[in-house]
Design a protein around this motif. Structure first.
Motif, PDB file in Angstrom:
ATOM      1  N   GLU A 275       0.842  -1.206   0.000  1.00 35.99           N
ATOM      2  CA  GLU A 275       0.000   0.000   0.000  1.00 35.99           C
ATOM      3  C   GLU A 275       0.875   1.254   0.000  1.00 35.99           C
ATOM      4  O   GLU A 275       0.575   2.227  -0.698  1.00 35.99           O
ATOM      5  CB  GLU A 275      -0.921  -0.007   1.227  1.00 35.99           C
ATOM      6  N   PHE A 276       1.932   1.212   0.797  1.00 32.40           N
ATOM      7  CA  PHE A 276       2.864   2.340   0.846  1.00 32.40           C
ATOM      8  C   PHE A 276       3.482   2.581  -0.525  1.00 32.40           C
ATOM      9  O   PHE A 276       3.526   3.725  -1.010  1.00 32.40           O
ATOM     10  CB  PHE A 276       3.957   2.053   1.884  1.00 32.40           C
ATOM     11  N   ARG A 277       3.968   1.547  -1.150  1.00 33.60           N
ATOM     12  CA  ARG A 277       4.640   1.694  -2.438  1.00 33.60           C
ATOM     13  C   ARG A 277       3.679   2.202  -3.513  1.00 33.60           C
ATOM     14  O   ARG A 277       4.054   3.046  -4.343  1.00 33.60           O
ATOM     15  CB  ARG A 277       5.265   0.371  -2.853  1.00 33.60           C
ATOM     16  N   ALA A 278       2.457   1.695  -3.495  1.00 32.05           N
ATOM     17  CA  ALA A 278       1.474   2.150  -4.480  1.00 32.05           C
ATOM     18  C   ALA A 278       1.150   3.618  -4.261  1.00 32.05           C
ATOM     19  O   ALA A 278       1.062   4.399  -5.225  1.00 32.05           O
ATOM     20  CB  ALA A 278       0.210   1.293  -4.385  1.00 32.05           C
ATOM     21  N   ALA A 279       0.968   4.016  -3.003  1.00 33.79           N
ATOM     22  CA  ALA A 279       0.652   5.415  -2.715  1.00 33.79           C
ATOM     23  C   ALA A 279       1.826   6.324  -3.058  1.00 33.79           C
ATOM     24  O   ALA A 279       1.630   7.450  -3.538  1.00 33.79           O
ATOM     25  CB  ALA A 279       0.285   5.567  -1.236  1.00 33.79           C
ATOM     26  N   ALA A 280       3.051   5.845  -2.832  1.00 31.55           N
ATOM     27  CA  ALA A 280       4.232   6.646  -3.161  1.00 31.55           C
ATOM     28  C   ALA A 280       4.337   6.843  -4.676  1.00 31.55           C
ATOM     29  O   ALA A 280       4.683   7.936  -5.143  1.00 31.55           O
ATOM     30  CB  ALA A 280       5.488   5.973  -2.621  1.00 31.55           C
TER      31      ALA A 280
END
Length: 348
Positions: A275-280
């Motif tokens: 989720e973090f990587r997608a949001a970044a």
């Protein structure tokens, strides 16, 4: 308390790079000496205390900062471990009420209030006196914007310790959802992240800082760090009946064995990282949609996100390689650390 089933700490899904400032050893030794000098720990316990490796953690998350700021972060981390362990000691001893004057005095100082309103024993306490010293040095290196955030984050951190104490009342277990919210602050990460941003010259303006997308990135990183730490500290917390642990709560509420609960935490970490990587990846478009077009603001956001990656992988590597705390037999058995001082918090 049922027997703790053996489990292996997983290799969490953390696809980030990390390096460590070579000054970590020096900062760790000097922060330990500072803690002894300020009366936070006894000299005879300094070797065990140094094994926590707070200087190494600082060196993993704030590379290339001026040494005096790296040392200050290491000292703050040393102070925060003493704070956490002394609070735990009071809970076990049934002396939580002794905590309030200490917490009030710290809150008053960081908020810029007059310290004369605090009881004299609280002001003279090493935890309060060393906090005041650190706080003044920390904020001297911050812009007004970062000072304001730090002033908000420290009292919230202290309140979360009260929430964790309430969670340990006999017969009480928080829900997983409530615990996750408390853990975001009891991790004590937000004030430290403020410090690192100041030391790295990162200043995210409020219009970007307050966006839901960037705040969710922050919570994702803090969740990943906190949940991983819960696995490393599970033997200690399970042994002493501490309900403030994600794996223990998943086991309780979902009828899992502890090894199953650890695997469930591992999966949650994997999902949170993705989720973090997608949001970044989507952040530039999100900033466009919000009208955040200032190049300096966007660069600061990019550096903050990179800093979150450093925190996630750095904390994991620190726990695996730099820190003896989670391998210590006393700690795993739920016993008090040798450096805790029953007399440190005594304001009667």
């Amino acid at each position: 308390m049922p027997h703790l089933d053996p489990f292996t700490v997983p290799e969490f899904h953390l696809p980030f790079d990390n390096s460590k400032d070579p000054a970590g050893d020096r900062a760790n030794a000097e922060a330990t000496a500072w803690a002894v000098d300020r009366g936070l720990i006894e000299a005879g316990a300094s070797e065990q205390f140094a094994g926590i490796g707070f200087g190494h953690l600082a060196a993993r998350v704030s590379r290339d900062a001026p040494y005096e700021r790296l040392l200050l972060l290491s000292q703050w981390m040393a102070w925060s471990f003493v704070l956490d362990d002394q609070h735990d000691l009071l809970i076990r001893a049934g002396r939580v009420r002794d905590w309030q004057p200490i917490s009030d005095a710290i809150t008053r100082h960081v908020s810029g209030g007059e310290r004369t309103g605090a009881p004299r024993p609280a002001l003279d306490n090493p935890l309060v006196a060393s906090f005041a010293e650190l706080c003044d040095g920390i904020m001297a290196g911050m812009t007004p914007l970062l000072q304001a955030r730090y002033r908000r984050h420290v009292p919230r951190m202290l309140r979360s310790l009260d929430e964790e104490a309430a969670n340990r009342l006999p017969g009480h277990r928080p829900t997983v959802e409530d615990y996750v919210l408390t853990r975001r602050h009891s991790s004590q990460l937000l004030p430290m992240m403020d410090m690192v941003e100041a030391d790295q010259g990162i200043e995210v303006p409020d219009e970007a800082h307050r966006t839901p997308a960037l705040r969710e990135l922050m919570w994702s990183a803090i969740d990943v760090i906190s949940w991983g730490n819960d696995v490393f500290s599970l033997p200690k917390e399970y042994s002493c009946g501490d309900t403030n642990n994600l794996a223990a709560l998943l086991a309780h509420w979902h009828g899992l064995t502890l090894p199953e609960a650890v695997r469930a935490v591992e999966q949650r970490i994997h999902d949170r990282v993705e989720e973090f990587r997608a949001a970044a990846r989507d952040l530039p478009r999100t900033l466009d949609a919000l009208g955040v077009t200032d190049p300096a603001a966007r660069t600061a956001v990019e550096h903050r996100v990179r800093g979150y990656e450093d925190w996630m992988i750095g904390a994991d590597l620190w726990q695996r390689h730099d820190c003896t705390r989670y391998r210590d037999e006393r700690f795993a058995a739920g016993l008090e650390a040798a450096y805790t001082r029953p007399d440190l918090v005594s304001v009667a």
